[in-house]
Structure formats: C-alpha cells, structure tokens
Design a protein around this motif. Structure first.
Motif, PDB file in Angstrom:
ATOM      1  N   SER A  54       0.855  -1.189   0.000  1.00 33.62           N
ATOM      2  CA  SER A  54       0.000   0.000   0.000  1.00 33.62           C
ATOM      3  C   SER A  54       0.891   1.240   0.000  1.00 33.62           C
ATOM      4  N   ILE A  55       0.618   2.147  -0.926  1.00 34.43           N
ATOM      5  CA  ILE A  55       1.406   3.368  -1.073  1.00 34.43           C
ATOM      6  C   ILE A  55       0.520   4.550  -0.683  1.00 34.43           C
ATOM      7  N   PRO A  56       0.839   5.276   0.404  1.00 32.30           N
ATOM      8  CA  PRO A  56       0.002   6.412   0.801  1.00 32.30           C
ATOM      9  C   PRO A  56       0.051   7.521  -0.246  1.00 32.30           C
ATOM     10  N   ARG A  57      -1.128   8.035  -0.641  1.00 33.14           N
ATOM     11  CA  ARG A  57      -1.206   9.082  -1.668  1.00 33.14           C
ATOM     12  C   ARG A  57      -1.821  10.380  -1.164  1.00 33.14           C
ATOM     13  N   GLN A  58      -2.869  10.313  -0.342  1.00 33.63           N
ATOM     14  CA  GLN A  58      -3.554  11.503   0.176  1.00 33.63           C
ATOM     15  C   GLN A  58      -4.020  11.220   1.597  1.00 33.63           C
ATOM     16  N   VAL A  59      -4.233  12.288   2.380  1.00 35.27           N
ATOM     17  CA  VAL A  59      -4.828  12.165   3.703  1.00 35.27           C
ATOM     18  C   VAL A  59      -6.098  13.005   3.715  1.00 35.27           C
ATOM     19  N   LEU A  60      -7.207  12.383   4.077  1.00 34.54           N
ATOM     20  CA  LEU A  60      -8.500  13.070   4.136  1.00 34.54           C
ATOM     21  C   LEU A  60      -8.836  13.352   5.596  1.00 34.54           C
ATOM     22  N   THR A  61      -9.090  14.616   5.928  1.00 37.33           N
ATOM     23  CA  THR A  61      -9.384  14.999   7.303  1.00 37.33           C
ATOM     24  C   THR A  61     -10.677  15.794   7.374  1.00 37.33           C
ATOM     25  N   VAL A  62     -11.186  15.945   8.591  1.00 38.44           N
ATOM     26  CA  VAL A  62     -12.341  16.802   8.845  1.00 38.44           C
ATOM     27  C   VAL A  62     -11.914  17.874   9.825  1.00 38.44           C
ATOM     28  N   GLY A  63     -12.593  18.991   9.814  1.00 36.77           N
ATOM     29  CA  GLY A  63     -12.249  20.105  10.696  1.00 36.77           C
ATOM     30  C   GLY A  63     -11.584  21.219   9.919  1.00 36.77           C
ATOM     31  N   ASP A  64     -11.458  22.371  10.559  1.00 38.58           N
ATOM     32  CA  ASP A  64     -10.812  23.499   9.902  1.00 38.58           C
ATOM     33  C   ASP A  64      -9.331  23.560  10.300  1.00 38.58           C
ATOM     34  N   SER A  65      -8.623  24.461   9.722  1.00 40.86           N
ATOM     35  CA  SER A  65      -7.184  24.532   9.948  1.00 40.86           C
ATOM     36  C   SER A  65      -6.821  25.105  11.319  1.00 40.86           C
ATOM     37  N   SER A  66      -7.785  25.682  12.036  1.00 39.95           N
ATOM     38  CA  SER A  66      -7.478  26.260  13.341  1.00 39.95           C
ATOM     39  C   SER A  66      -7.581  25.237  14.476  1.00 39.95           C
ATOM     40  N   SER A  67      -8.138  24.082  14.181  1.00 39.70           N
ATOM     41  CA  SER A  67      -8.250  23.053  15.194  1.00 39.70           C
ATOM     42  C   SER A  67      -7.468  21.814  14.760  1.00 39.70           C
ATOM     43  N   ARG A  68      -7.301  20.891  15.649  1.00 39.18           N
ATOM     44  CA  ARG A  68      -6.592  19.650  15.329  1.00 39.18           C
ATOM     45  C   ARG A  68      -7.471  18.807  14.411  1.00 39.18           C
ATOM     46  N   PRO A  69      -7.018  18.528  13.188  1.00 50.11           N
ATOM     47  CA  PRO A  69      -7.844  17.741  12.276  1.00 50.11           C
ATOM     48  C   PRO A  69      -7.939  16.284  12.716  1.00 50.11           C
TER      49      PRO A  69
END
Length: 83
Positions: A54-69
């Motif tokens: 498995s080769i990591p390509r992208q990370v999908l997160t929730v939340g805004d940039s001011s909080s810990r995603p």
C-alpha cells in the motif's frame, strides 16, 4: 475487480495502533485505490508486488485549519464517468 484468492496487503502506517482497514477499493486510471477508515489515508495498491504493497497518496481529514484535524472515516468511494 476480483482477486483469485485471499491477498495480504502490507502497510507501514497505522492509526492508534490499528492495522490497515480498507473499506472500499476502486479502480481508477489503471490503478487500484483504497481508503483506510481509521486514518483517512488514501492508498494506491501496488498489485504487481507480492505481497501487495500500500502506497500512501492523500490524507482526508475533517475540521478546519485552526483546530486539530481528525481522520475522515470513508465508508465508500465512486468513480464517475471514468474521471
């Protein structure tokens, strides 16, 4: 997409000590991708190697940039019109 037998997939990343949990596999532009629901990482599966890597390509997160995603728990994926 079908596999002839049970396949082993290797990864070097994990989230909170959990192993790789691919909820959905999709074929796109000649590659196979899957998303780990624990980490939100989109992996490309290198099916030409044994075991599959498995080769990591992208990370999908929730939340805004001011909080810990936190990881986006992806349950399904789709390819629309081959794009």
């Amino acid at each position: 997409m079908q596999f002839a037998a049970k396949e082993e997939v290797h990864t070097y990343l994990h989230a909170s000590g959990k192993g790789l949990h691919l909820s959905e596999l999709v074929a796109f532009c000649g590659h196979i991708y899957g998303t780990d629901r624990s980490s939100g990482v989109v992996y490309e599966l290198a099916t030409h190697s044994t075991p599959i890597t498995s080769i990591p390509r992208q990370v999908l997160t929730v939340g805004d940039s001011s909080s810990r995603p936190s990881a986006l728990a992806v349950e399904w994926a789709a390819v629309k019109s081959g794009m």
